[in-house]
Design a protein around this motif. Structure first.
Motif, PDB file in Angstrom:
ATOM      1  N   UNK A  27      -3.464   5.685   7.798  1.00 43.92           N
ATOM      2  CA  UNK A  27      -3.053   4.762   6.739  1.00 43.92           C
ATOM      3  C   UNK A  27      -1.952   5.352   5.873  1.00 43.92           C
ATOM      4  N   UNK A  28      -1.103   4.448   5.342  1.00 41.75           N
ATOM      5  CA  UNK A  28      -0.025   4.805   4.413  1.00 41.75           C
ATOM      6  C   UNK A  28       0.941   5.845   4.984  1.00 41.75           C
ATOM      7  N   UNK A  29       1.321   5.661   6.222  1.00 39.52           N
ATOM      8  CA  UNK A  29       2.272   6.559   6.874  1.00 39.52           C
ATOM      9  C   UNK A  29       3.669   6.253   6.328  1.00 39.52           C
ATOM     10  N   UNK A  54       1.742   0.200  15.825  1.00 38.12           N
ATOM     11  CA  UNK A  54       2.320   0.438  14.502  1.00 38.12           C
ATOM     12  C   UNK A  54       2.357  -0.891  13.756  1.00 38.12           C
ATOM     13  N   UNK A  55       1.760  -0.908  12.562  1.00 36.68           N
ATOM     14  CA  UNK A  55       1.691  -2.118  11.746  1.00 36.68           C
ATOM     15  C   UNK A  55       2.382  -1.833  10.424  1.00 36.68           C
ATOM     16  N   UNK A  56       3.294  -2.727  10.010  1.00 36.33           N
ATOM     17  CA  UNK A  56       3.962  -2.570   8.724  1.00 36.33           C
ATOM     18  C   UNK A  56       3.060  -3.148   7.645  1.00 36.33           C
ATOM     19  N   UNK A  57       2.806  -2.336   6.619  1.00 40.81           N
ATOM     20  CA  UNK A  57       2.087  -2.858   5.466  1.00 40.81           C
ATOM     21  C   UNK A  57       2.978  -2.654   4.252  1.00 40.81           C
ATOM     22  N   UNK A  58       3.244  -3.709   3.538  1.00 40.59           N
ATOM     23  CA  UNK A  58       4.143  -3.657   2.398  1.00 40.59           C
ATOM     24  C   UNK A  58       3.414  -3.076   1.191  1.00 40.59           C
TER      25      UNK A  58
END
Length: 111
Positions: A27-29, A54-58
């Protein structure tokens, strides 16, 4: 680095093989580590990795300037954080992955 619980599907056990698969979440890479840094970071566990997603989290904006840009539909790359999902071949290998890499910096250049 965290292990996600493996949910068992209900159904006929005779029709499907029993597989011991676990998913690990990073998390939070930071964006400067995706994808090369993450793949290098995980390379010692490569034989046991089945799949990487790979998932983009804003991130939520911290300043009013960021709010204005986000309202206009603009997102700064440095504001992004990534969630990396790693499917391991077994729960044993997932546990080893977490034990080896949890709280480890991605590179020796990071504090």
């Amino acid at each position: 680095v965290y292990i996600l619980p493996d949910e068992k599907e209900e159904g006929n056990d005779d029709e499907k093989e029993e597989e011991d698969v676990s998913i690990v979440a990073m998390m939070n890479v930071p964006p400067n580590q995706v994808p090369e840094g993450v793949l290098t970071f995980c390379r010692s566990h490569k034989p046991h990795i089945r799949h990487v997603r790979i998932v983009i989290q804003e991130e939520l904006p911290l300043s009013s300037h960021s709010l204005e840009e986000e309202e206009e539909g603009k997102t700064k790359k440095q504001d992004r954080r990534y969630l990396i999902l790693v499917e391991m071949s077994s729960s044993h290998h997932a546990t080893n992955f977490v034990n080896d890499l949890h709280d480890t910096p991605y590179t020796s250049l990071e504090p």
